[in-house]
Structure formats: C-alpha cells, structure tokens
Design an enzyme around this catalytic site. Structure first.
Site, PDB file in Angstrom:
ATOM      1  N   CYS A  61      13.522  19.424 -25.636  1.00 54.65           N
ATOM      2  CA  CYS A  61      14.703  19.535 -26.505  1.00 54.65           C
ATOM      3  C   CYS A  61      15.797  20.341 -25.824  1.00 54.65           C
ATOM      4  O   CYS A  61      16.981  20.012 -25.922  1.00 54.65           O
ATOM      5  CB  CYS A  61      14.317  20.183 -27.834  1.00 54.65           C
ATOM      6  SG  CYS A  61      13.138  19.207 -28.785  1.00 54.65           S
ATOM      7  N   SER A  62      15.398  21.376 -25.129  1.00 50.66           N
ATOM      8  CA  SER A  62      16.344  22.200 -24.383  1.00 50.66           C
ATOM      9  C   SER A  62      17.022  21.378 -23.290  1.00 50.66           C
ATOM     10  O   SER A  62      18.250  21.400 -23.143  1.00 50.66           O
ATOM     11  CB  SER A  62      15.604  23.403 -23.790  1.00 50.66           C
ATOM     12  OG  SER A  62      16.485  24.253 -23.117  1.00 50.66           O
TER      13      SER A  62
END
Length: 164
Positions: A59-60
């Site tokens: 997600c980062s």
C-alpha cells in the site's frame, strides 16, 4: 470476480461497478476531517487509488508511486482511499514525506459499501485503481485479484494520458 488475500479467497460485500457505469455516491474524510463526496470530484478527471492499509509495504509503494506521477497530470485529482484513520494517514505521510497525494479515510466504510470493495470479514477495501471523468463516469478500473500484489501503474497512467 475472484479476489484473494495471500492466496485465500475473500468475498467482497457486493459486485463493484463496471467501466461505463457512474461511480456510486460516497463520503470519505480528508486530512482536515471534512467530508468529501463523489460530487466534490466532479468537474475534473480523478484517479482514485484504493489501498487496504496504508501502513503495509504494498500500500505504501502504491501510494508513493502515484504521488510521484501526479506532477505529470496537474489537472487530475489524485486520491488514495483506505480505511485507516486520518491520524494514521497523517503519520504515514509525515514518515514517508508524501505531501501531494490526497489521502482520504473511509473509516465509516461509505466508499467500500457503495463500490462493493469492502471485504466484510476483515473490514478493509480491495486494492484497486479507478479513473472517473469530470461527470463521474468510470473510464477505467483495475481490481487487483491478489490483494498483496501491486496494480498495473502503466495501464492506469496510459489511460490518464488519453484524457489529457
């Protein structure tokens, strides 16, 4: 549509809308705790990057990747939506030096329920990328079939370039 998380099938709350459909109405919170709705996005093309949990590696990476590409598309709204709280998102932005991407909290699950992306068993959203036109019509969608995988950035960015 089959979605998996670490190889195990997960069920979405309902069937997500398709390309050509209007993006359903939703309400999320911006970093100042203000409600943002689909109607607030109308008038400009928007890329909506949906991540399950901003505090996880994939997600980062996804959020930072779209953050880097934003400057090429100044007339496009770029948003990342997750079920993380505003505070979690602000801490992540500070730690990762992300200043441009608009992070939106779906802690009340309005976006997840309206789009069918909510995974009720875990309370997170299915990883996906959406492009909607200035009228709210879905022009592009990628719902990643394995939640731990990254989306196809090139495909989404190619679609944006067609609209510019």
């Amino acid at each position: 549509m089959k979605i998996t998380f670490k190889g195990n099938e997960v069920k979405l709350i309902s069937t997500p809308p398709k390309v050509g459909n209007e993006m359903p109405n939703f309400t999320v919170l911006d970093q100042t705790n203000q409600n943002i709705t689909k109607n607030d996005l109308l008038g400009k093309v928007s890329l909506i990057s949906v991540v399950p949990d901003i505090n996880t590696p994939v997600c980062s990476i996804q959020t930072k990747m779209f953050n880097k590409k934003m400057d090429q598309f100044p007339e496009v709204n770029f948003l990342t939506i997750s079920t993380n709280t505003i505070q979690d998102q602000q801490k992540w932005c500070a730690a990762e030096d992300v200043k441009n991407m608009q992070l939106m909290s779906d802690k009340d699950l309005s976006f997840g329920k309206s789009t069918g992306l909510l995974i009720p068993a875990s309370g997170i959203l299915a990883r996906s990328v959406w492009i909607i036109n200035s009228k709210g019509e879905i022009l592009y969608r990628e719902i990643v079939d394995e939640i731990t995988h990254e989306p196809n950035y090139d495909s989404a960015l190619r679609e944006l370039k067609k609209l510019i």
